[in-house]
Design a protein around this motif. Structure first.
Motif, PDB file in Angstrom:
ATOM      1  N   THR A 254      34.578  49.996  32.799  1.00 34.59           N
ATOM      2  CA  THR A 254      35.927  49.456  32.669  1.00 34.59           C
ATOM      3  C   THR A 254      35.883  48.165  31.883  1.00 34.59           C
ATOM      4  OG1 THR A 254      37.845  48.612  33.873  1.00 34.59           O
ATOM      5  CG2 THR A 254      35.715  48.246  34.876  1.00 34.59           C
TER       6      THR A 254
ATOM      7  N   ALA B   3      33.978  43.632  42.099  1.00 31.34           N
ATOM      8  CA  ALA B   3      32.833  44.492  42.427  1.00 31.34           C
ATOM      9  C   ALA B   3      31.589  43.655  42.705  1.00 31.34           C
ATOM     10  CB  ALA B   3      32.567  45.468  41.282  1.00 31.34           C
TER      11      ALA B   3
ATOM     12  N   ARG C 255      38.080  45.781  32.484  1.00 33.70           N
ATOM     13  CA  ARG C 255      38.823  44.823  33.291  1.00 33.70           C
ATOM     14  C   ARG C 255      37.862  43.837  33.955  1.00 33.70           C
ATOM     15  NH1 ARG C 255      44.081  46.140  33.959  1.00 33.70           N
ATOM     16  NH2 ARG C 255      44.719  48.237  33.348  1.00 33.70           N
TER      17      ARG C 255
ATOM     18  N   ILE D  68      30.539  49.865  37.582  1.00 35.35           N
ATOM     19  CA  ILE D  68      31.980  49.621  37.462  1.00 35.35           C
ATOM     20  C   ILE D  68      32.256  48.745  36.244  1.00 35.35           C
ATOM     21  CG2 ILE D  68      33.948  48.447  38.535  1.00 35.35           C
ATOM     22  CD1 ILE D  68      32.818  49.340  41.247  1.00 35.35           C
ATOM     23  N   THR D  69      31.409  47.747  36.044  1.00 33.57           N
ATOM     24  CA  THR D  69      31.571  46.848  34.902  1.00 33.57           C
ATOM     25  C   THR D  69      31.448  47.598  33.581  1.00 33.57           C
ATOM     26  OG1 THR D  69      30.680  44.983  36.159  1.00 33.57           O
ATOM     27  CG2 THR D  69      30.647  44.796  33.751  1.00 33.57           C
TER      28      THR D  69
ATOM     29  N   ALA E 194      38.313  43.591  37.862  1.00 35.85           N
ATOM     30  CA  ALA E 194      37.659  44.658  38.623  1.00 35.85           C
ATOM     31  C   ALA E 194      36.159  44.411  38.703  1.00 35.85           C
ATOM     32  CB  ALA E 194      37.939  46.008  37.971  1.00 35.85           C
ATOM     33  N   SER E 195      35.561  43.993  37.598  1.00 36.54           N
ATOM     34  CA  SER E 195      34.137  43.696  37.585  1.00 36.54           C
ATOM     35  C   SER E 195      33.808  42.545  38.517  1.00 36.54           C
ATOM     36  CB  SER E 195      33.694  43.359  36.153  1.00 36.54           C
ATOM     37  OG  SER E 195      32.353  42.928  36.145  1.00 36.54           O
TER      38      SER E 195
END
Length: 239
Positions: A186, A195, A188, A182-183, A191-192
């Motif tokens: 993206t 996660a 963001r 995810i990191t 968000a990271s």
């Protein structure tokens, strides 16, 4: 008092203090976590241009957490020495001491956020842009490779079963592989961060459930994160 006795008393005081530090490191699990995180943060700080005041804030926050944990241990041992039976005042003493550690830990998180957020945002945007030049299906490949690696390592170490227990933690490996993916997909930071918080909670649940030890979850987390980074780097190279 003679000078020799004074020097001997100072040496004994230092030895006693060092023994106290070593005791908490050897026998207190939370202190091991505090020291590990402190080392990681200090190493990371070397790669950022922190001012003297920022460095002082960082060191004070780390010291506050360690000192609070040591006082917490001292209070717990003192209460246990006085009574081995349940007493409401003994519970209050231990809870208040533990609350002090929690406040110190939350303070360190806030200080770390203030010090590193902007710097990490700038760095992560540049780093992620170079790594994430790959198709989304690489995430699936990453997950499969993590699962295979976990099974292989468990087979080599002859510990646990493919789905439960043993070295390393498969759940932690998968959780951190997904968080890392995810990191890398993206830019963001929020968000990271979310996660990785979820990944840490997964690892913590395996420890609390007595399915894995702390080091088994750490090994799984490192394995998952490293495989994810490797897969995305390879994908970026060939894309």
């Amino acid at each position: 008092m003679k000078p020799g006795k004074t020097r001997q008393g100072i040496i004994q005081a230092f030895n006693a203090a060092i023994e106290g530090i070593l005791y908490t490191f050897k026998f207190e699990r939370n202190m091991k976590i505090h020291y590990l995180l402190s080392v990681v943060v200090l190493i990371v700080s070397l790669f950022f241009d922190l001012s003297k005041s920022e460095m002082i804030m960082l060191l004070m926050s780390i010291s506050l957490v360690v000192i609070s944990e040591m006082f917490n241990t001292a209070i717990e041992k003192t209460v246990d020495m006085i009574t081995d039976e349940y007493h409401v005042l003994a519970k209050i003493a231990k809870d208040v001491a533990a609350g002090g550690v929690l406040v110190a830990a939350l303070n360190s998180v806030v200080v770390g956020y203030i010090l590193f957020y902007d710097k990490l945002t700038e760095l992560s945007v540049k780093l992620i842009y170079t790594i994430r030049q790959s198709e989304l299906h690489i995430t699936l490949i990453c997950i499969v490779l993590v699962l295979i690696a976990v099974v292989v390592v468990k087979a080599l170490t002859s510990t646990g079963t493919p789905l439960k227990g043993g070295m390393p933690s498969g759940h932690a490996a998968l959780a951190f592989a997904i968080a890392t993916s995810i990191t890398l997909m993206t830019e963001r930071v929020v968000a990271s961060t979310l996660a990785y918080i979820m990944a840490v909670l997964v690892a913590q649940s395996r420890i609390e459930g007595k399915i894995h030890t702390f080091w088994e979850t750490v090994a799984g987390a490192l394995l998952g994160a490293l495989i994810a980074i490797l897969v995305f780097q390879v994908g970026a190279f060939y894309s």
